[in-house]
Each structure stands twice: as structure tokens, then as C-alpha cells.
Write an enzyme that holds these catalytic residues in place. Structure first.
Site, short mmCIF file in Angstrom:
data_model
loop_
_atom_site.label_atom_id
_atom_site.label_comp_id
_atom_site.label_asym_id
_atom_site.label_seq_id
_atom_site.Cartn_x
_atom_site.Cartn_y
_atom_site.Cartn_z
N SER A 26 -1.52 -9.09 35.30
CA SER A 26 -0.52 -8.69 34.31
C SER A 26 0.48 -7.70 34.92
O SER A 26 1.24 -8.06 35.81
CB SER A 26 -1.22 -8.14 33.07
OG SER A 26 -0.32 -8.04 32.00
N ASP A 47 -1.87 -14.01 35.81
CA ASP A 47 -1.17 -13.92 34.52
C ASP A 47 -0.13 -12.81 34.52
O ASP A 47 -0.15 -11.89 33.70
CB ASP A 47 -2.19 -13.73 33.38
CG ASP A 47 -1.92 -14.68 32.22
OD1 ASP A 47 -1.10 -15.61 32.37
OD2 ASP A 47 -2.55 -14.51 31.16
N HIS A 88 -5.02 -14.29 28.05
CA HIS A 88 -4.66 -13.19 28.95
C HIS A 88 -5.89 -12.34 29.32
O HIS A 88 -5.98 -11.83 30.42
CB HIS A 88 -3.60 -12.31 28.28
CG HIS A 88 -2.87 -11.40 29.22
ND1 HIS A 88 -2.28 -11.85 30.39
CD2 HIS A 88 -2.63 -10.06 29.18
CE1 HIS A 88 -1.70 -10.82 31.01
NE2 HIS A 88 -1.91 -9.73 30.30
#
Length: 399
Positions: free
Chosen positions: A241, A264, A320
Site C-alpha cells: 500500500s 496493492d 487490500h
């Protein structure tokens, strides 16, 4: 607090490493207060059945930070986290003896927004079990739920508290101020994060060269045992992330990172200058099915351009939170409420991610391993994986 203790580990467990090595972990914090380094090192360890596993979340202040991040009252959040995960350990032996005898490639790992150094242990432990040294950085840019540095107590405090002359100074997650532009803050933070990754790299290489490093956390781990154990020509960076954006920023600033893996990725923090061919190294994007959106994917595609050493794949049925450890330690109700589990089994999702990562690392770090058996995953070929993205990025048709 006895009433909140719960033997969660009987029901939910962070998966053990599947590689040939036992895994140990230890924490390292250097001096220089907030400007120093703070990381958890996962490493191949000597077999040690008598040593306890490391606590997954080591301080109650992390529960408080997670509560802030999730907009919960601290007193409620702390009790909930303590009840559900207070007894969880990660399958790495705390301060176990390092396994010498070979030079290991090095991975620097960067956590996501609201996370911290310990909660990607499933990924880090798998990599260590397969023969990597993994330094999971805890960022001090106010993007972690909580972190701390150690400062010296005054003489009067030290005399009262004879156990230690150091105390923890906590830094909690900073929320956006009213009217503050997010991109500006996140870009500033990602630059600090990249510097912290490079600092961690320098620190491990310093230890590798035999220089003495002061660990203000005073563990039993023998850092001298790491001398000459790093394969200094085989170094990569990985993150999730916001940590994925940190991977991109780190690659652009540090050529010693030979390749990177962005899990991600959240592209907002990445500066415009990065798209002008400033990332030369190979880069693998591993996306979940449910998190990505068109604008983010277009930025990834812009960065990939026509470089065949930059790849993107998507794990079907994943979310996620399929990458951090919470997906393994949460039951159905909690998992659904916080979107911690996708439609795919969490163990299968993490295996796909880890296997694709290992195959990619074998190719671009020139490792003499058998990780190439998973090479098709890097091209998005295999069960529950697709090449590229599931997101439609074609321009909308005019009405």
C-alpha cells in the site's frame, strides 16, 4: 486485565514459513532519537525448540494507535484488541541464534498506512524461511498507527526508576487536518519513508561489515553473528500500500536496490518526477481484486510503460487486507466488518503473493534456488491469478 486474555492462537494462527530454514526475529533501534532506525529483523535461525515465539503486537500503545486510526475510542479499542489478539504470537523465535554459514540476500520491507513493523510477519517469515534476511522498517513519518523512540530519562527520574535510564517516546498516527491536501502530506511522508528504508539498508550493511552498532533496546541477540552474512549484491525492497509507494520512491533514489515488489500499491504519494524514467530497476506489482481503481491503475501502467521487467498481476478474490496478518487472526464477524478477508482463502492468497515474489526475486537477483517453479505466476498464469488488472481503464464513451 485477566478477563480480556483470550487464547486466540488456538483458533487463528499466522502461517509458519514453508522454506527450509527455521526463523528468528529481533528488534533493533539505533540512537539519534527520532532520526535513528527502528526495524524488526527476520532471519534464518538455528533450530531452537526451547525459545518462545515473538509477541505479535508487543505494546499496548499499538492498540491505542490502531484505535485512533480506526476512529474508535482508545479505551474500547485497547480492550477489544487485547481480547482478540493479545495472546497472538508470530511463528518466529524471539532472539534465536542466527544461522551462519552462507550469505543471504537482503529484503527491506515497508509497512502500509496505519500499520507498523510487526504486522506483515506472514510475508516476512516466509521470506526468511526461504533464505532471506528481512528488515521490516517501522516508519516515523506519522503514518504508522504508533511507533516510538527511546530517550534518556533525567537523572532524578533514573534514580526513581532504577530499571532503565531510557524511556519510550510515542509517536501516533497523524490524521489529515481540515482543508489539508492529502497528496502534499503523503508525498512528503513517502520521501521520509524512502530515506528510512535506505538508512535501514546502510545499517544492516554496517553490521555485515563488522562495525559495532548500539541497540538501545538491549536484546540478547548477538548482532556480531551477522558479520559477512549479507549477500551485498542481492538487495531488494518490498512493501504494501503506502509501503508500495515507498518501494517506488526507494528504487528511484537507491540503485543498490536491484528490484522491488509493490503489494496493492497506493500511488497517490508518488511524485510526478518518478514517472520520467527514474525507476530503472525491475518492479512487480501484485494487486488485490477489490482495492484498485482506474486512476491508480493508470498511474501503475504509466510507470510500467513498455518495460518488460515491470509486471502487474492481480489475485482473484483478494482484498487490500489480504497482505497484512490481520486476515489470519480474525474470525468471520470481525473479518467481514473490517474487510479483512476476501472470497479467497487467506492462506492461498498469501501463498500466491509469496510464490510470485520469490520467482521474481530469483530472476532479478540471479538466485540459485528453485523459485522459478512459480515463474508463471509472475505472468499472471495460474489458479486465482490474472495478468494485469481486473479494472477497466478504457475512457468512458461520450453520451
Amino acid at each position: 486485565m485477566e478477563m480480556w486474555t483470550n487464547s486466540t492462537e488456538r483458533f487463528y494462527r499466522i502461517p509458519e514459513g514453508k522454506g527450509p530454514h527455521s526463523v528468528g526475529c529481533t528488534d533493533l533501534m539505533t540512537e539519534n532519537a527520532v532520526e535513528g532506525s527502528f526495524l524488526r529483523l527476520y532471519y534464518p535461525a538455528c533450530d531452537a525448540t526451547d525459545i518462545e515465539e515473538a509477541r505479535w503486537i508487543p505494546d499496548k500503545e499499538y492498540y491505542q494507535g490502531l484505535s485512533d486510526f480506526l476512529n474508535m475510542y482508545r479505551i474500547v479499542g485497547e480492550r477489544l484488541f487485547h481480547y482478540y489478539v493479545g495472546s497472538v504470537t508470530c511463528p518466529a523465535k524471539s532472539n534465536a541464534a542466527f544461522k551462519p554459514g552462507e550469505k543471504y540476500p537482503l529484503l527491506i520491507f515497508s509497512h502500509g498506512l496505519g500499520a507498523f513493523r510487526t504486522i506483515y510477519s506472514a510475508i516476512c517469515i516466509e521470506m526468511a524461511s526461504q533464505g532471506f534476511l528481512v528488515a521490516a522498517v517501522e516508519h516515523r513519518d506519522e503514518s504508522a498507527s504508533a511507533t516510538y523512540y527511546c530517550k534518556r530519562r533525567s537523572i532524578s527520574e533514573s534514580q526513581e526508576e532504577s530499571t532503565s535510564n531510557m524511556e519510550k517516546e510515542w509517536i501516533y498516527y497523524r490524521k489529515l487536518k481540515t482543508g489539508e491536501e492529502e497528496r502534499c502530506l503523503r508525498h512528503k511522508q513517502v520521501q521520509q519513508r524512502a530515506q528510512e528504508c535506505i538508512k535501514a539498508l546502510n545499517l544492516i550493511l554496517k553490521i555485515n561489515s563488522g562495525e559495532e552498532v548500539t541497540n538501545v533496546l538491549h536484546s540478547d541477540f548477538d548482532w556480531k553473528s551477522l558479520k559477512d552474512s549479507v549477500d551485498t549484491s542481492r538487495i531488494a525492497v518490498m512493501g504494501h500500500s503506502f509501503g508500495g509507494a515507498t518501494v517506488i520512491e526507494s528504487l528511484s533514489k537507491e540503485i543498490r536496490f536491484r528490484c522491488g515488489i509493490a503489494l496493492d500499491v497506493w500511488m497517490l504519494p508518488v511524485g510526478d518526477d518518478i514517472y520520467q524514467n527514474s525507476v530503472q530497476q525491475p518492479l512487480l506489482f501484485i494487486n488485490s481484486e477489490k482495492f484498485q481503481w482506474a486512476d491508480n491503475i493508470l498511474k501503475i501502467k504509466k510507470l510500467i510503460s513498455n518495460d518488460t521487467n515491470k509486471k502487474m498481476i492481480t489475485i482473484k478474490g483478494s482484498v487490500h487486507q489480504s497482505f497484512p496478518d490481520f486476515t489470519f487472526v480474525s474470525g468471520g464477524i470481525i473479518a467481514r466488518f473490517f474487510k479483512l478477508k476476501g472470497e479467497i482463502d487467506p492462506n492461498e492468497a498469501i501463498d500466491i503473493s509469496n510464490h510470485a515474489s520469490l520467482a521474481f526475486l530469483q530472476k532479478h537477483l540471479s538466485l540459485k534456488k528453485d523459485f522459478d517453479k512459480w515463474e508463471s505466476l509472475v505472468d499472471g498464469i495460474g489458479p486465482n491469478v490474472i495478468p494485469g488488472t481486473n479494472i477497466d481503464t478504457s475512457p468512458a464513451e461520450p453520451e
